[in-house]
Scaffold this active site. Structure first.
Site, PDB file in Angstrom:
ATOM      1  N   ASP A 427      69.268  38.969  21.588  1.00  0.00           N
ATOM      2  CA  ASP A 427      69.888  39.627  20.441  1.00  0.00           C
ATOM      3  C   ASP A 427      70.019  38.582  19.333  1.00  0.00           C
ATOM      4  O   ASP A 427      69.875  37.378  19.556  1.00  0.00           O
ATOM      5  CB  ASP A 427      71.257  40.162  20.860  1.00  0.00           C
ATOM      6  CG  ASP A 427      72.026  40.769  19.705  1.00  0.00           C
ATOM      7  OD1 ASP A 427      71.408  41.479  18.892  1.00  0.00           O
ATOM      8  OD2 ASP A 427      73.232  40.502  19.597  1.00  0.00           O
ATOM      9  N   THR A 429      72.567  38.906  16.144  1.00  0.00           N
ATOM     10  CA  THR A 429      73.906  38.750  15.611  1.00  0.00           C
ATOM     11  C   THR A 429      74.905  38.418  16.714  1.00  0.00           C
ATOM     12  O   THR A 429      75.003  39.128  17.702  1.00  0.00           O
ATOM     13  CB  THR A 429      74.343  40.035  14.891  1.00  0.00           C
ATOM     14  OG1 THR A 429      73.355  40.374  13.930  1.00  0.00           O
ATOM     15  CG2 THR A 429      75.680  39.849  14.223  1.00  0.00           C
ATOM     16  N   ASN A 909      75.682  46.928  22.385  1.00  0.00           N
ATOM     17  CA  ASN A 909      74.311  47.359  22.136  1.00  0.00           C
ATOM     18  C   ASN A 909      73.295  46.562  22.943  1.00  0.00           C
ATOM     19  O   ASN A 909      72.120  46.918  22.988  1.00  0.00           O
ATOM     20  CB  ASN A 909      73.973  47.232  20.647  1.00  0.00           C
ATOM     21  CG  ASN A 909      74.120  45.814  20.130  1.00  0.00           C
ATOM     22  OD1 ASN A 909      75.054  45.110  20.497  1.00  0.00           O
ATOM     23  ND2 ASN A 909      73.203  45.374  19.305  1.00  0.00           N
TER      24      ASN A 909
END
Length: 1247
Positions: A427, A429, A909
């Protein structure tokens, strides 16, 4: 306490925003009620009436969530199933069952107890790990939120008690407990700001708006009689879509994603909002994106099953040999053996039924030779893995000094898998970045300002310093190199390099968060003394005024904190404040800034009327604000992203065709400049290029003064476009906005450094040198993802970028989906062809793909071609991807390449990809714990991944691999001697060893040394692992657990068993071994043979080890000593207990020299071949760690630094990404500049 009516937040943002929260005064086609018919649109929600949803026909799920593998009912059957997925456990269950029959040569307890212990221990570990997940789930379910209880009263309830239809009040900085429909907010027009970082990874705040019909619901009491109905889509994982209708007072209103607040996103910049729960619990979109907690097994463990198959086949083979031999002897030999009383038959010993007797003996043999398949192996591996996990947890080098969070191995099943990773999927962020921008440099009126250096520049100069001076640390010689080169090197082209060189090793002064700018020409009001002070004034006002942020008073500092939609905006506002232009207040129609022109003067507060805001989006790539100043002048301020790539000419066509489609201009601001506004264009472009090479994010700033009549005419057209009816409203708005953003005057450019997590570039560089591939999967926009790619050195100047993007709005075909898919296939095919035709071995490709295109690329008929293209690229960045797509990409890489994948992320997420990958790593950051709870390992920062893989992964892989190989070796060496003796005694089923010997062999006499091998073994130290990252490739290449090595160890065990057995038999067969002339009986032979085995296998593990501590010495020599102590103690018991072993050492074997000579001879014979093999291997074909061990042993790393550096430089996998590759490119650029300058000086000298 319930909030009252809105009192202070009277900003009507909908009148300012152009795109995000548009609410036209005329009802458009988009806002007509949706025709919700057919499957997928059956959900009915009765607002403020949650009781109706708890019974049929609705009966919606509660808001309780669970991420555990098991529950009270399913634990026993599922956990037992997991244990008996192991082939060996199935075999031991079979033998344990047979031990209850008369055919067993051992007692039932001795067969059942070890199996129950092994299975029970593993199940207990599974239960403990799942309990930790349950505890974390309970923490989430127990969070509290304010819920309407009826009669206009709100009270706090646990999240798990929320039901569909409940009206919820969420306050600032709280997470949304379910998927809510926004009803109203603390702002008058129902606007609120939402941070969706946990869902899509984006840090930019999203603007949500409520329907106008629900705006009056602005206080607790207003919900006393509130009732309405929502009809919408069924639960689904699509984060960016929502279709539904809101029915209130016999009118129907269309709903879209702009009114939906998703679970696990957070409320920002808004005091409170009211919402009604639509989807709860596992129906919410974030949970729909979650996948079931998988049961993961390492590749080594799976391969162990294949080894068990081989050994089981071998076991059946020798059991068949034994059975056939037994049957033949029973038929032809037994009738002549009078001493066996042939007439006294039984079902296992009947000469008239040799086939039946042979079958029963087959069962006996299967149990007797069971030591070939070691049940204690699984217990030992479990113990070793738990201890390895403990070392990972206690590694102080992976403990965050700020938070104190350590690394945590949440499951110990995958320790060795850490050493075999091929691809990392990360990922962005919160994982790579820390969501902070630092204002570093700027260009104003063609003059560069700022002497601060980016990480890329500092590393490049350090490397050059190393090459020039011969040592990394001697920075002073680098300065001499630049300074003593002659007057010609004082030119502007070299000023940057000189400045950087001087800054290497120089401590920076304390900086403000978001502001790392260093240049006295602009700070402390000195900008007013510059020649272009008027242009600088405009530049600083653009920074302070062109934004949508909100200023909030900070009681601690007495200043203001800024709540901005993006970290870029916040950095610009901090920079403007430091320069003396402080943004202090925003009202519905105005922005106020305090301008300080000199430190000795008081600030002057100025008001600017806000007329329009044309905000930034991914299509426009720019933002503008139209203001009226105090003099009545109308000014348009604009900032936009201008990127200039310095790729080689041969790559330019391909790059621009894919990355900048023909309908998009290459420059955003510079193409909109007027003829009079290009004064500083050439210098600004040069500075933008330099900033880009330094890894900085750039924006160009411009302005325009508007005539009253021109603005009035444009605003009329703009308002008309704003109220357009139809689907083309946004396109019309963009067209009208574009007409006013013309004839601009260039002011300058900004350069901000995207603050990565500490050590991220270095970590990525080290992982790249270790041969790992790195993919970035992010929900961010493509521009942001590309900028981060440059910042962390996954992208660099000169790298050929392949951008796969499909714009369906430009596809004219009737079947847009089919046409878009065909377009995606064409792009993949063309890109693959180009990669294949590339002749330059140093060429590097980067693949960048957006979420919409990825949808087509992941379809069954395209995914293999997409994967083939991706694996041929140096780096891959997937942007605007949903959590489901992250999991699908991870699955594609895992299954398509067949290699180990590791996924790392920090938000909800990322849960899907973390669970889908072979190894999931969660970042225990500031935002939630969902990723950590779904992970196999957790660390507090991305940089610790380097040590987790390169050190612990390398160690754990080699330890487990060597431990398993050794385990099979020692059990084959031991088990086959039983077979030889049984064949020697007519396949009688007689064991040569006492039952206690056999029980102690794996439990006591050889268990601790092998555990010490699995826990403490180090081929090289942790420092050397980090210095020689290429050592990591021993894991992915599986050098220590391939079939060649496995069969080699098995062959070693076979040889040892033959040597020990036949030497022992020949020595003791027909000669006296005691002083009185006695020959050896079976007990003496068996004990002598067992002594040889104990010495042989323990000395073998000594030869295997590279690293010794007192613990290894204690375990190895202590195990041998334990054997003799046992013989003495066991022999002291009465013959009723000790049997034939009564005083066997003290009276029989101990005094006999032949016993000690046989032990010495057998041990040397068994271990000499291995000793010769490793000696020849180290001399003629050494492995990487053999070379390093020899260098360290002879202290050449201290005495011969040149050789040590040379070996270190060779111990890097050749990589096209990472800090090293980028620094090398920067070095080549600096050297070219230097050579050019030298050439020009030579020409001047000659002339």
């Amino acid at each position: 306490m319930a909030p009252g009516r809105r009192r202070h937040e009277r900003l009507r943002w909908s009148k300012l925003y152009t795109f995000s929260c548009l609410r036209p005064t005329v009802v458009t086609d988009d806002e007509l009620p949706h025709p919700l018919q057919g499957p997928g649109y059956s959900r009915l929600v009765h607002c403020n009436q949650p009781g109706l949803h708890q019974k049929k026909p609705l009966n919606y799920c509660t808001n309780h969530i669970s991420t555990t593998k098991y529950n009270i009912i399913t634990f026993l059957p599922k956990a037992i199933f997991e244990q008996f997925r192991r082939v060996a456990n199935v075999y031991f269950l079979l033998t344990a069952s047979l031990s209850l029959t008369p055919v067993t040569p051992f007692s039932a307890v001795s067969m059942i107890a070890p199996l129950a212990f092994v299975v029970g221990l593993s199940m207990a570990k599974e239960a403990m790990e799942d309990w930790n997940r349950f505890v974390q789930d309970m923490k989430v379910n127990s969070r509290k939120v304010s819920v309407h209880n009826g009669e206009g009263r709100f009270g706090y309830k646990h999240w798990q008690e929320i039901r569909v239809g409940d009206v919820v009040r969420v306050e600032k900085d709280q997470f949304f407990p379910a998927d809510l429909l926004l009803l109203s907010s603390s702002y008058e027009d129902g606007i609120c700001y939402v941070e969706t970082m946990n869902l899509d990874g984006e840090t930019n705040l999203k603007v949500k708006r409520s329907l106008e019909v629900t705006l009056p619901l602005d206080g607790d009491a207003s919900f006393r009689h509130f009732a309405s109905t929502i009809r919408c889509e069924d639960p689904n994982p699509n984060l960016y879509t929502f279709v539904g209708n809101f029915e209130c007072e016999k009118k129907v209103y269309a709903l879209d994603p702009g009114q939906i607040l998703l679970r696990d996103s957070k409320l920002r910049n808004t005091t409170y909002v009211y919402g009604v729960a639509i989807f709860t619990g596992h129906d919410s979109k974030v949970m729909q994106n979650a996948t079931e907690s998988p049961s993961k097994r390492s590749r080594i463990e799976k391969k162990m099953d294949n080894i068990i198959y081989v050994l089981f086949t071998f076991l059946i083979l020798i059991s068949l040999i034994s059975s056939i031999g037994y049957g033949v002897l029973t038929k032809f030999g037994m009738p002549h053996w009078w001493y066996l009383q042939p007439s006294a038959t039984s079902y296992v010993y009947d000469a008239s039924k040799p086939v039946l007797s042979g079958f029963y003996h087959l069962l006996t043999a299967l149990i007797l030779y069971g030591y070939l398949i070691p049940i204690s192996l699984y217990v030992s591996i479990e113990v070793v893995k738990v201890l390895q996990a403990t070392f990972i947890n206690q590694d102080i080098h992976m403990r965050d000094e700020d938070t104190g969070n350590p690394a945590q191995a949440r499951t110990s099943n995958l320790n060795e898998e850490l050493g075999q990773v091929d691809t990392i999927l990360s990922d962005k962020t919160g994982t790579l970045t820390c969501n902070q921008m630092d204002f570093l440099r700027c260009s104003i009126a063609g003059v560069p300002y700022g002497v601060g250096s980016s990480e890329v520049e500092i590393a490049a100069v350090k490397q050059i310093a190393s090459e020039v001076s011969g040592t990394i640390e001697q920075h002073s010689s680098t300065q001499d190199f630049w300074e003593d080169s002659g007057d010609g090197f004082g030119s502007p082209e070299c000023e940057l390099e000189v400045g950087i060189a001087r800054m290497v090793g120089k401590p920076h002064r304390p900086t403000t968060k978001g502001f790392s700018f260093e240049d006295d020409r602009l700070i402390h009001g000195n900008w007013a003394k510059e020649p272009n002070a008027g242009t600088i004034l405009v530049f600083l006002r653009v920074l302070a005024l062109c934004h949508t942020a909100i200023a909030e008073p900070n009681e601690k500092t007495g200043g203001f904190t800024y709540e901005a939609e993006s970290p870029d905006e916040a950095a610009f506002l901090v920079a403007a404040r430091e320069f003396g232009f402080e943004f202090c207040k925003r009202t519905q129609s105005s922005v106020f800034i305090r301008e300080r022109y000199s430190p000795s003067e008081d600030p002057v507060e100025r008001e600017f009327k806000v007329l329009n805001i044309l905000e930034f989006n991914s299509k426009r790539k720019r933002m503008s604000v139209i203001l009226r100043d105090e003099a009545g002048q109308i000014i348009l301020l604009c900032k936009g992203a201008d990127r200039f790539d310095l790729a080689p000419k041969e790559a330019s066509f391909f790059f621009f065709f894919f990355f900048f489609p023909p309908h998009e201009p290459n420059s955003i601001i510079l193409d909109r400049l007027s003829k009079n506004g290009r004064t500083y264009e050439i210098e600004t472009i040069k500075h933008l290029n330099e900033y880009g090479e330094a890894g900085l994010r750039t924006l160009a700033l411009a302005y325009r003064v508007l005539d009253e009549s021109e603005y009035s005419a444009w605003n009329t057209e703009f308002l008309k476009a704003k109220t357009t009816i139809g689907h083309h409203r946004e396109a019309e708005l963009e067209r009208v906005s574009d007409t006013i953003e013309r004839d601009l005057i260039l002011v300058g450019a900004t350069a901000v450094e995207d603050k990565l997590q500490k050590g991220v570039p270095q970590c990525i560089d080290k992982l790249a040198q270790a041969g790992l591939k790195i993919w970035v999967l992010t929900g961010d926009k493509m521009e942001t993802a590309i900028n981060i790619g440059f910042a962390c050195s996954l992208l660099r100047q000169g790298m050929k970028q392949i951008c796969l993007s499909v714009d369906s709005s430009n596809i004219l075909s009737l079947n847009k989906e089919k046409a878009a898919k065909e377009n995606t296939l064409m792009q993949i095919t063309d890109a693959h062809e180009m990669v294949k035709l590339e002749k330059d071995p140093n060429a590097a490709f980067a693949l960048i793909i957006d979420g919409k295109t990825l949808t087509y690329a992941l379809e069954d008929d395209l995914k293999n071609q997409f994967l083939s293209l991706a694996v041929n690229c140096a780096s891959v960045i997937c942007c605007r991807v949903s959590p489901k797509q992250k999991a699908l990409v991870t699955r594609l890489v895992k299954e398509g390449t067949g290699k180990t994948t590791l996924a790392i992320g920090d938000g909800a997420n990322d849960v899907g990809m973390i669970q889908e990958a072979d190894i999931g790593v969660g970042i225990s950051g500031v935002e939630g714990m969902q990723a950590v709870m779904a992970s196999d390992f957790s660390i507090s920062q991305f940089r610790f991944l380097e040590r987790l893989l390169v050190v612990h992964g390398h160690w754990c892989y080699k330890r487990i691999a060597q431990m398993i190989c050794y385990f099979f070796y020692k059990n084959i060496a031991f088990g086959l001697t039983i077979f030889y003796f049984e064949a020697y005694t007519g396949f009688s089923g007689q064991s040569v060893y006492d039952d206690w010997y056999m029980l102690l062999f794996n439990v006591v006499l050889t268990s601790l040394p092998v555990i010490s091998l699995g826990v403490f073994e180090q081929d090289v130290s942790s420092e050397v692992c980090l210095q020689f990252p290429a050592l990591y490739q021993q894991g992915p290449r599986n050098l220590f657990f391939d079939w060649y090595r496995i069969f080699g160890w098995m062959g070693n065990g076979l040889y040892s068993s033959i040597a020990i057995y036949f030497l022992s038999i020949q020595i003791f067969y027909n000669q006296a071994f005691r002083a009185d002339g006695q020959t050896a009986d079976m007990a003496a032979v068996g004990t002598s043979m067992f002594t040889c085995i104990v010495w042989t296998v323990n000395l073998q593990i000594v030869l295997t080890m590279s690293h010794f501590t007192w613990i290894q010495h204690l375990f190895v020599w202590g195990s041998i000593a334990t054997w003799y102590l046992f013989l003495i103690a066991y022999g002291m018991f009465s013959p009723v207990i000790s049997g034939n072993a009564y005083r066997i050492l003290s009276e029989a074997l101990g005094p006999a020299p032949i016993y000690w000579a046989a032990t010495l001879l057998a041990t040397l014979s068994c271990n000499s071949p291995y000793l010769v093999y490793i000696a020849f291997q180290r001399a003629l074909n050494p492995l990487d760690h053999h070379v390093i061990q020899e260098i360290k042993h002879y202290r050449k790393d201290v005495e011969d630094q040149h050789m040590w550096k040379r070996e270190r430089s060779k111990a890097r996998q050749r990589t096209k990404i990472g800090f090293t590759a980028r620094v090398d490119a920067k070095i080549r650029q600096l050297k070219r500049k230097l050579q050019k300058k030298v050439s020009s000086l030579s020409i001047q000298t000659q002339s």
